[in-house]
Design a protein around this motif. Structure first.
Motif, PDB file in Angstrom:
ATOM      1  N   GLN A 182       7.172 -24.817  12.388  1.00 57.70           N
ATOM      2  CA  GLN A 182       6.219 -24.889  13.510  1.00 57.70           C
ATOM      3  C   GLN A 182       6.261 -26.294  14.124  1.00 57.70           C
ATOM      4  O   GLN A 182       6.289 -26.453  15.345  1.00 57.70           O
ATOM      5  CB  GLN A 182       4.805 -24.558  12.993  1.00 57.70           C
ATOM      6  N   THR A 183       6.290 -27.327  13.272  1.00 65.84           N
ATOM      7  CA  THR A 183       6.316 -28.708  13.751  1.00 65.84           C
ATOM      8  C   THR A 183       7.600 -29.011  14.518  1.00 65.84           C
ATOM      9  O   THR A 183       7.591 -29.719  15.512  1.00 65.84           O
ATOM     10  CB  THR A 183       6.158 -29.672  12.565  1.00 65.84           C
ATOM     11  N   LEU A 184       8.716 -28.441  14.045  1.00 63.03           N
ATOM     12  CA  LEU A 184       9.978 -28.689  14.742  1.00 63.03           C
ATOM     13  C   LEU A 184      10.061 -27.896  16.043  1.00 63.03           C
ATOM     14  O   LEU A 184      11.025 -27.999  16.785  1.00 63.03           O
ATOM     15  CB  LEU A 184      11.159 -28.346  13.831  1.00 63.03           C
ATOM     16  N   GLY A 185       9.051 -27.086  16.303  1.00 61.94           N
ATOM     17  CA  GLY A 185       9.010 -26.361  17.573  1.00 61.94           C
ATOM     18  C   GLY A 185       9.588 -24.967  17.493  1.00 61.94           C
ATOM     19  O   GLY A 185       9.851 -24.330  18.505  1.00 61.94           O
ATOM     20  N   ILE A 186       9.813 -24.484  16.255  1.00 59.95           N
ATOM     21  CA  ILE A 186      10.396 -23.145  16.098  1.00 59.95           C
ATOM     22  C   ILE A 186       9.268 -22.152  15.845  1.00 59.95           C
ATOM     23  O   ILE A 186       8.687 -22.116  14.769  1.00 59.95           O
ATOM     24  CB  ILE A 186      11.429 -23.126  14.945  1.00 59.95           C
ATOM     25  N   ASN A 187       8.925 -21.400  16.866  1.00 58.10           N
ATOM     26  CA  ASN A 187       7.900 -20.363  16.731  1.00 58.10           C
ATOM     27  C   ASN A 187       8.287 -19.248  17.682  1.00 58.10           C
ATOM     28  O   ASN A 187       8.384 -19.446  18.891  1.00 58.10           O
ATOM     29  CB  ASN A 187       6.517 -20.933  17.075  1.00 58.10           C
TER      30      ASN A 187
END
Lengths: 223, 252
Positions: A182-187
């Motif tokens: 989620q933090t790395l922008g993978i959602n």
């Protein structure tokens, strides 16, 4: 260097570094757990010693040890910094808080779980890493790493400490695994459920395997 | 009004101004189960005025869940125990006769208390002013299909755009982080072609302002989205992270 300064100056940059180093440490756990699980062949530690020998002498693995410690230190440094920073963002606390109504306790306790893991790590490194890297006990052939394991876990106290360490690891991973993505922008509506269930399975399997090692050694199931 | 009035005990946060220490005060109030939470507070204030005391200051405006003004932490939860509603849409039937209800303001360094339950949320305005808009003149309304936007994308942008900027996300977050709010604005604007031209510049400016205001960092507990009256999804924070890193790596 200015291009990457945001990794230490902005909230999202710091979080990003947490996520990246977290995933890197997860990849290390997989290797570490895989090598250690060789004791379950129950062949007097033959396979395990072979794997340990490879890990201890292969130059690629040895160089990665520096990268691993760099990643670990970054994760700890950023984690502690963010913990302090985030606590200070609300100086006046609520008198009534209902955290359990909107989030899991372990997602709210990553700082404390991480600190417990750090304390465990100090004990763990002292037990095995210092012995194998900074003394000639293993290299001189005086004893194997497998024998060292049997000696450490003959005592019940380290067994309890290691199992508690694995409990902290379980909950740290249960939140950390999916949180890193989620933090790395993978959602994504298709991939996120897969990431979340993989994270749960990974956390439980890895923690159980690690916890089973000292227990099995202590009870004499591994000869 | 219903006959079955409820007797309630209230513990309400009273604070003269931002500098005052503040304290809880106990009140008893009779309310109908059909009243909204704010109407119950109107009754309390009438009572206080009659007694010659200072009424409790609280923010409210539309009282229909769209203005984002109401802001009370009720028994530890922003906007109270119900999901997907603001304080003004919360009804007393959600409580029982004889209940003790603790009411506090949003607590965050970035939202200083003005008085009692009323907090200063102008930090959000400054974040929007730093880049949460489209600065090119888009001209008159054009033909509906002149700019093709897939329905799914329009829906996703609309979902993010329903954020009313109330600050419940900050209030619920253990880190007092504003990332659900900033994420909603960034997502809404970066999904649509009119907003894409300035996407990189916008996200960096808004995150810089967010950090400058003293909001905490996100640890993905999900509390913000769970308490959001408009149920903005957590995925907007992932979008914010992605847009920000992309912009930084491009040198913005």
């Amino acid at each position: 260097m200015k291009l990457f300064s945001f990794l230490f100056t902005s909230t999202i940059g710091r979080k990003w570094l947490m996520g990246l180093t977290g995933l890197f440490l997860i990849s290390f756990l997989l290797v570490h757990c895989g090598v250690n699980a060789c004791i379950f062949f129950n062949d007097g530690g033959e396979t395990f010693n072979m794997a340990a020998e490879f890990m201890g002498t292969n130059w690629i693995i040895r160089s990665m040890e520096f990268v691993l410690f760099a990643g670990l230190l970054l994760h700890i440094f950023q984690g502690l910094y963010l913990w302090k920073f985030n606590t200070e963002a609300r100086k006046k606390r609520y008198s009534v808080s209902a955290g359990s109504a909107n989030s899991t306790w372990y997602s709210r306790s990553m700082g404390i779980l991480g600190t417990l893991l750090l304390l465990f790590l100090v004990v763990h490194l002292k037990d095995f890493w210092v012995t194998s890297r900074f003394t000639d006990v293993i290299t001189s052939g005086e004893k194997t790493l497998f024998q060292e394991m049997k000696e450490v876990f003959a005592n019940p106290l380290p067994v309890v400490v290691y199992v508690l360490g694995c409990v902290s690891l379980l909950y740290h991973l249960l939140h950390g695994f999916q949180s890193a993505f989620q933090t790395l922008g993978i959602n994504h509506k298709s991939y996120t459920p897969i990431i979340q269930s993989t994270g749960k399975i990974f956390s439980v399997v890895v923690s159980l395997l690690f916890a089973a090692m000292p227990v099995a050694m202590h009870l004499g199931w591994i000869q | 009004m219903s006959n079955s009035n409820m007797n309630l005990k209230l513990k309400v946060w009273r604070q003269q101004n931002a500098k005052d220490e503040g304290h809880f005060e106990d009140y008893t109030v009779q309310a109908s189960p059909d009243m909204s939470f704010l109407e119950m507070f109107d009754v309390l204030n009438e009572q206080l005025i009659t007694e010659g005391k200072n009424p409790v200051a609280f923010d409210h405006d539309c009282r229909e869940g769209i203005c984002g003004m109401c802001s009370m932490v009720i028994n530890g939860r922003p906007h109270g125990p119900k999901q997907g509603v603001t304080t003004c849409q919360l009804h007393m039937r959600s409580f029982s006769d004889g209940d003790t209800i603790v009411v506090e303001p949003w607590r965050s360094n970035a939202f200083p208390v003005i008085r009692d339950l009323s907090v200063n949320r102008s930090a959000f305005d400054r974040i929007i002013a730093s880049g949460g808009y489209v600065s090119v003149n888009t001209g008159n309304a054009v033909d509906a299909n002149a700019t093709l936007i897939p329905k799914e994308t329009a829906d996703e942008a609309f979902e993010a755009a329903t954020c009313i900027g109330c600050g419940a996300c900050v209030s619920a977050c253990k880190n007092a982080s504003a990332m659900l709010f900033v994420g909603a604005k960034v997502t809404q604007l970066s999904l649509l072609p009119q907003g894409q031209a300035e996407a990189s510049k916008r996200v960096v400016a808004m995150v810089n302002q967010m950090d400058a205001e003293g909001f905490g960092a996100c640890t993905n507990t999900g509390a913000c989205s769970a308490e959001c009256p408009k149920q903005i999804p957590l995925s907007v924070i992932a979008t914010l992270n992605r847009e920000y890193i992309k912009a930084k790596l491009k040198g913005y």
